[in-house]
Design a protein around this motif. Structure first.
Motif, PDB file in Angstrom:
ATOM      1  N   ARG A 163     -29.964  28.702  54.476  1.00  9.04           N
ATOM      2  CA  ARG A 163     -29.367  27.224  55.747  1.00  9.04           C
ATOM      3  C   ARG A 163     -28.851  28.296  57.666  1.00  9.04           C
ATOM      4  O   ARG A 163     -28.070  28.100  57.747  1.00  9.04           O
ATOM      5  CB  ARG A 163     -28.629  27.146  55.428  1.00  9.04           C
ATOM      6  N   PRO A 164     -29.726  29.401  57.709  1.00  7.90           N
ATOM      7  CA  PRO A 164     -29.802  29.625  58.621  1.00  7.90           C
ATOM      8  C   PRO A 164     -29.719  28.852  60.069  1.00  7.90           C
ATOM      9  O   PRO A 164     -28.796  29.148  61.346  1.00  7.90           O
ATOM     10  CB  PRO A 164     -31.236  30.639  59.062  1.00  7.90           C
ATOM     11  N   GLU A 165     -29.889  27.898  60.016  1.00 10.97           N
ATOM     12  CA  GLU A 165     -30.286  27.031  61.126  1.00 10.97           C
ATOM     13  C   GLU A 165     -29.030  26.569  61.527  1.00 10.97           C
ATOM     14  O   GLU A 165     -28.213  25.973  62.501  1.00 10.97           O
ATOM     15  CB  GLU A 165     -30.668  26.103  61.225  1.00 10.97           C
ATOM     16  N   LEU A 166     -28.133  26.764  60.233  1.00 11.69           N
ATOM     17  CA  LEU A 166     -26.372  26.592  60.538  1.00 11.69           C
ATOM     18  C   LEU A 166     -25.930  26.924  61.219  1.00 11.69           C
ATOM     19  O   LEU A 166     -24.620  26.879  61.577  1.00 11.69           O
ATOM     20  CB  LEU A 166     -26.151  25.661  58.921  1.00 11.69           C
ATOM     21  N   GLY A 167     -26.134  28.216  61.544  1.00  9.84           N
ATOM     22  CA  GLY A 167     -25.254  29.985  62.545  1.00  9.84           C
ATOM     23  C   GLY A 167     -24.505  29.921  61.654  1.00  9.84           C
ATOM     24  O   GLY A 167     -23.411  30.210  62.147  1.00  9.84           O
ATOM     25  N   ILE A 168     -24.502  30.024  60.411  1.00 11.98           N
ATOM     26  CA  ILE A 168     -23.299  30.707  59.564  1.00 11.98           C
ATOM     27  C   ILE A 168     -23.540  32.255  59.282  1.00 11.98           C
ATOM     28  O   ILE A 168     -24.765  32.455  58.249  1.00 11.98           O
ATOM     29  CB  ILE A 168     -22.570  29.937  58.189  1.00 11.98           C
ATOM     30  N   ARG A 169     -23.225  32.767  60.171  1.00 10.36           N
ATOM     31  CA  ARG A 169     -23.605  34.687  59.609  1.00 10.36           C
ATOM     32  C   ARG A 169     -22.488  35.989  59.436  1.00 10.36           C
ATOM     33  O   ARG A 169     -23.195  36.460  58.261  1.00 10.36           O
ATOM     34  CB  ARG A 169     -24.259  34.978  61.368  1.00 10.36           C
ATOM     35  N   LYS A 170     -21.057  34.946  59.552  1.00 11.72           N
ATOM     36  CA  LYS A 170     -20.557  35.881  58.906  1.00 11.72           C
ATOM     37  C   LYS A 170     -19.439  35.272  57.867  1.00 11.72           C
ATOM     38  O   LYS A 170     -18.493  33.776  58.108  1.00 11.72           O
ATOM     39  CB  LYS A 170     -19.890  36.412  60.482  1.00 11.72           C
ATOM     40  N   ILE A 171     -19.513  34.906  56.064  1.00  9.78           N
ATOM     41  CA  ILE A 171     -18.305  34.919  55.618  1.00  9.78           C
ATOM     42  C   ILE A 171     -17.050  35.629  55.516  1.00  9.78           C
ATOM     43  O   ILE A 171     -17.401  36.868  55.192  1.00  9.78           O
ATOM     44  CB  ILE A 171     -19.296  34.353  54.408  1.00  9.78           C
ATOM     45  N   LEU A 172     -16.248  34.960  55.468  1.00 10.91           N
ATOM     46  CA  LEU A 172     -15.542  35.542  55.075  1.00 10.91           C
ATOM     47  C   LEU A 172     -14.577  34.532  53.516  1.00 10.91           C
ATOM     48  O   LEU A 172     -14.305  33.030  53.852  1.00 10.91           O
ATOM     49  CB  LEU A 172     -13.812  35.014  55.837  1.00 10.91           C
ATOM     50  N   ILE A 173     -14.954  35.531  52.401  1.00  6.17           N
ATOM     51  CA  ILE A 173     -13.990  34.974  51.241  1.00  6.17           C
ATOM     52  C   ILE A 173     -12.531  36.158  50.732  1.00  6.17           C
ATOM     53  O   ILE A 173     -12.329  36.638  50.940  1.00  6.17           O
ATOM     54  CB  ILE A 173     -15.259  35.485  50.167  1.00  6.17           C
ATOM     55  N   VAL A 174     -12.246  34.550  50.826  1.00  4.70           N
ATOM     56  CA  VAL A 174     -10.807  35.187  50.239  1.00  4.70           C
ATOM     57  C   VAL A 174      -9.733  34.523  49.482  1.00  4.70           C
ATOM     58  O   VAL A 174      -9.935  33.098  48.961  1.00  4.70           O
ATOM     59  CB  VAL A 174      -9.630  34.190  51.249  1.00  4.70           C
ATOM     60  N   ASP A 175      -9.996  35.745  48.498  1.00  4.55           N
ATOM     61  CA  ASP A 175      -9.980  35.157  46.495  1.00  4.55           C
ATOM     62  C   ASP A 175      -8.652  35.719  46.394  1.00  4.55           C
ATOM     63  O   ASP A 175      -7.606  36.494  46.747  1.00  4.55           O
ATOM     64  CB  ASP A 175     -10.818  35.828  45.760  1.00  4.55           C
ATOM     65  N   TRP A 176      -7.687  34.400  46.209  1.00  4.79           N
ATOM     66  CA  TRP A 176      -5.870  34.932  46.015  1.00  4.79           C
ATOM     67  C   TRP A 176      -5.726  34.394  44.544  1.00  4.79           C
ATOM     68  O   TRP A 176      -5.133  34.120  44.092  1.00  4.79           O
ATOM     69  CB  TRP A 176      -5.354  33.359  46.920  1.00  4.79           C
ATOM     70  N   ASP A 177      -6.510  33.818  43.693  1.00  4.95           N
ATOM     71  CA  ASP A 177      -6.992  34.180  42.269  1.00  4.95           C
ATOM     72  C   ASP A 177      -5.953  34.962  42.010  1.00  4.95           C
ATOM     73  O   ASP A 177      -6.383  35.949  42.269  1.00  4.95           O
ATOM     74  CB  ASP A 177      -8.208  33.719  41.660  1.00  4.95           C
ATOM     75  N   VAL A 178      -4.875  35.444  41.153  1.00  2.00           N
ATOM     76  CA  VAL A 178      -4.237  36.279  40.639  1.00  2.00           C
ATOM     77  C   VAL A 178      -5.141  37.968  40.453  1.00  2.00           C
ATOM     78  O   VAL A 178      -4.393  38.769  40.142  1.00  2.00           O
ATOM     79  CB  VAL A 178      -2.984  35.531  39.360  1.00  2.00           C
ATOM     80  N   HIS A 179      -6.334  36.843  39.352  1.00  2.00           N
ATOM     81  CA  HIS A 179      -7.163  38.286  39.359  1.00  2.00           C
ATOM     82  C   HIS A 179      -7.740  38.845  40.564  1.00  2.00           C
ATOM     83  O   HIS A 179      -8.512  38.398  41.105  1.00  2.00           O
ATOM     84  CB  HIS A 179      -7.921  37.838  37.994  1.00  2.00           C
ATOM     85  N   HIS A 180      -8.267  39.898  39.799  1.00  3.79           N
ATOM     86  CA  HIS A 180      -9.656  40.253  41.114  1.00  3.79           C
ATOM     87  C   HIS A 180     -10.941  39.882  40.715  1.00  3.79           C
ATOM     88  O   HIS A 180     -11.616  39.489  39.958  1.00  3.79           O
ATOM     89  CB  HIS A 180      -9.338  42.455  40.680  1.00  3.79           C
ATOM     90  N   GLY A 181     -11.502  39.361  41.707  1.00  2.00           N
ATOM     91  CA  GLY A 181     -12.642  38.698  42.071  1.00  2.00           C
ATOM     92  C   GLY A 181     -14.020  39.528  41.865  1.00  2.00           C
ATOM     93  O   GLY A 181     -14.591  39.742  42.510  1.00  2.00           O
ATOM     94  N   ASN A 182     -13.739  41.164  41.082  1.00  2.00           N
ATOM     95  CA  ASN A 182     -14.607  41.435  41.009  1.00  2.00           C
ATOM     96  C   ASN A 182     -15.811  41.493  41.134  1.00  2.00           C
ATOM     97  O   ASN A 182     -17.143  41.737  41.551  1.00  2.00           O
ATOM     98  CB  ASN A 182     -14.524  42.451  39.021  1.00  2.00           C
ATOM     99  N   GLY A 183     -16.999  40.202  40.270  1.00  3.32           N
ATOM    100  CA  GLY A 183     -18.237  39.718  40.642  1.00  3.32           C
ATOM    101  C   GLY A 183     -17.910  38.979  42.054  1.00  3.32           C
ATOM    102  O   GLY A 183     -20.089  40.096  42.297  1.00  3.32           O
TER     103      GLY A 183
END
Ligand code: X5A
Ligand code: ZN
Length: 621
Positions: free
Chosen positions: A169-189
């Protein structure tokens, strides 16, 4: 009933679908990741009238071609087929080949719905049809690797959605995404899927416990900062211990996440919103309150024009997760200013972790390079509390019950930042100081640095009946005990000295006979990797010993916490770590020390055991 149209009202998407409840353990076995989790959340939101104020959506299955942007064809095929009849007889076995995974007849559909739902709400938020959204989905996703289900996760929902926005969906203008993983476990995947991709800034704050906490690999370390073009775009905040709560998370937000988010300037934020760091979670051991979650969320709403998607990950206390999601929903709806207060200071270890992370990433994010004010570091922390069983008995065995219970405090921060120059630790392992490392069954080894110039003269007789003699001799020699794993957590280690127990111990420790506190504590990076011999070694016997790895690269580093204790205390620690103090109902510590001055002499001379000997030990394991 339709909500009244108000142009100032925030449009918040809320996605829930009963079909995701059909993924469950095959024979109704009890499991923390069960259908009641999302039911409890939905019921709570309904009882508070939240759905009426949101845009309620139902789930849509993800298409294989989108899942394929993060998962292998083989993995997609497995999840697609695992619930079909022809897998009935193999499902259990296949699940058992993965780490912490179950499958049933509903797993396949639920997995496709969970991934599709996060994609759906992300697209709507990216487009601006919604301001923000909450996807109440399961199975969770952040442990799922490209070719592997893991940790209750089948498809990596958030990673699939992120890739969908960037690639489809390049037309939506999303070029940079911040993923915040606050689950108590590490988001290894998720970390692995975007490790060299600067379009996704992956931030995970999780219990690490020096690599002992699930998923128990080095992947969650703050050293994992991304690679190639992705260098600097992977940020891990690894807690040293449980007990982290609102104050700790807010400190990380203020001193790591927000400065970075400010300069990264994401186009959208996806939150891997596990609620297993919530107070009373049975797996997490942390204590974020609903107010804490609402603050963490509120602080993120200042970025990406408030475009935020929350996707449920873990969280296993039904009441805690329902209350926490409710608090978050209220923040997204911007109903009123937050009410609440933070009840504690950050832990001492929180400031240490924050400084490590900032140091590791400061070349990528200049905002992290300014020194934190000394005022914050020295005074703004709370000690850990530990239960101690104090006893007047001079025996090294202490009754498990009946001891008075008191609270002790971790020593003050200044002790930890004591100048290294005062210490007799030789970085290059030349000269007088020696380093040897002991490892116990819980993977917590030891470093000793020899202090006694007259080892031979003081050598105690191992065969003398009773313990007085070796104890009095060894009490005169001090060593640096270099700990790994759980013993790096000072309150836990102190149980071996003072007695008592902390969370995670099955029963209270008797403590050392000499209960005086360590005379120093220092955190230090030492050269070389360590070699771990797990159970037994020829030289040291039961308890095992680890040495500086003879084949390790000189540039390798190992970070450890060292305690200055006497050699007598060291032996008592060894006994307790290896549960020897209980054998035969009598303390073996009363007999001979596991490690005495002559043993140290051997290591001092040889620096470490010959490589051949180590190889034999490795094979034996
Ligand atoms: C999503 C999540 C936890 C897995 C723990 C396995 N997974 N022991 O919280
Ligand atoms: Zn989790």
């Amino acid at each position: 009933m339709a909500a009244p149209e108000d142009p100032h009202r925030r449009r918040v998407g809320l996605l829930y679908d009963e079909r995701m409840c059909r993924h469950a353990t095959p024979d109704g076995e009890i499991h923390p990741e069960n259908p009641d989790r999302i039911r409890a959340i939905w019921q709570k939101l309904e009882s508070e009238g939240i759905p009426l104020r949101c845009v309620v959506l139902s789930a849509k299955e993800a298409e294989d071609k989108y899942i394929a942007s993060v998962h292998t064809a083989r993995h997609i095929k497995l999840i697609k087929n695992i619930s079909s009849k022809k897998f009935n007889s193999q499902r259990l076995r296949i699940a058992s080949e993965f780490n912490s995974i179950y499958f049933n007849k509903g797993s396949s559909e639920a997995s496709y719905l969970a991934a599709g739902s996060v994609m759906e709400v992300s697209e709507k938020v990216a487009k601006g049809d919604l301001d923000s959204a909450i996807a109440i989905v399961r199975p969770p996703g952040h442990h799922a690797e490209s070719d592997e289900a893991m940790g209750f996760c089948l498809f990596n929902n958030v990673a699939i959605a992120a890739n969908f926005l960037l690639n489809e969906r390049p037309e939506l203008g999303i070029r940079k995404i911040l993923i915040v993983d606050w689950d108590v476990h590490h988001g290894n995947g998720t970390q692995n899927m975007f490790y060299n991709d600067p379009r996704v800034l992956f931030f995970s704050v999780h219990r690490f416990d020096f690599g002992m906490f699930y998923p128990a690999s080095g992947d969650g370390s703050y050293c994992m900062i991304g690679e190639g073009p992705g260098a600097g775009y992977n940020i891990n905040v690894p807690w040293e211990q449980g007990q982290c709560g609102d104050a700790d998370y807010v400190a990380v937000w203020d001193h790591v996440l927000l400065p970075v988010a400010e300069s990264y300037d994401p186009d959208i934020i996806l939150i891997s919103a596990g609620f297993d760091a919530a107070v009373d979670d049975p797996l997490g051991g942390c204590c974020i309150t609903p107010y804490g979650y609402s603050l963490m969320l509120k602080k993120l709403m200042g970025f990406a024009q408030g475009k935020i998607v929350m996707a449920l990950e873990g969280g296993y206390n039904l009441k805690s997760i329902a209350d926490s999601v409710l608090a978050c929903a209220k923040v997204l709806l911007e109903e009123k200013p937050l009410v609440g207060s933070i009840k504690a200071q950050p832990l001492e270890s929180t400031w240490r972790v924050i400084q490590e992370v900032r140091h590791e990433l400061k070349t990528f994010w200049p905002a992290l390079s300014v020194e934190l004010p000394q005022k914050v570091l020295v005074s703004n922390w709370r000690p850990c509390s530990v239960e101690l069983n104090l006893s007047s008995s001079s025996e090294s065995i202490v009754e498990n019950d009946g001891g008075a219970s008191v609270t002790i405090c971790a020593t003050n921060f200044v002790e930890i930042i004591e100048p290294l120059s005062k210490l007799n630790i030789d970085e290059d392992n030349h000269g007088k100081a020696i380093t040897l490392d002991h490892i116990a069954t819980d993977k917590s080894p030891v470093v000793l640095s020899e202090e006694c110039p007259n080892a031979q003269a003081l050598m105690p007789d191992k065969n003398v009946d009773g313990c007085t003699r070796w104890r009095s001799v060894l009490s005169k020699t001090e060593v640096w005990y270099g700990s790994y794993g759980s013993n790096m957590w000072k309150p836990g280690f102190l149980c071996y000295i003072k007695g008592g127990k902390v969370e995670g111990m099955n029963e209270p420790c008797p403590g050392s006979q000499d209960k005086s506190s360590p005379k120093g504590v220092i955190w230090k990076t030492v050269p070389h990797q360590l070699f771990f011999a797990r159970s037994l070694t020829r030289t040291w016997g039961k308890g095992g010993v680890a040495f500086l790895h003879p084949e390790s690269n000189k540039n390798d580093k190992a970070y450890m916490c060292m305690y200055r204790i006497t050699l007598e205390q060291f032996n008592d620690v060894l006994l307790q770590e290896n549960s020897l103090h209980q054998e035969n109902g009598k303390s073996q510590g009363a007999g001979a020390p596991l490690l005495d001055l002559s043993d140290i002499g051997v290591v001092a001379e040889n620096k470490s055991l010959p490589l051949e000997a180590l190889k034999v030990l490795m094979l034996r394991d």
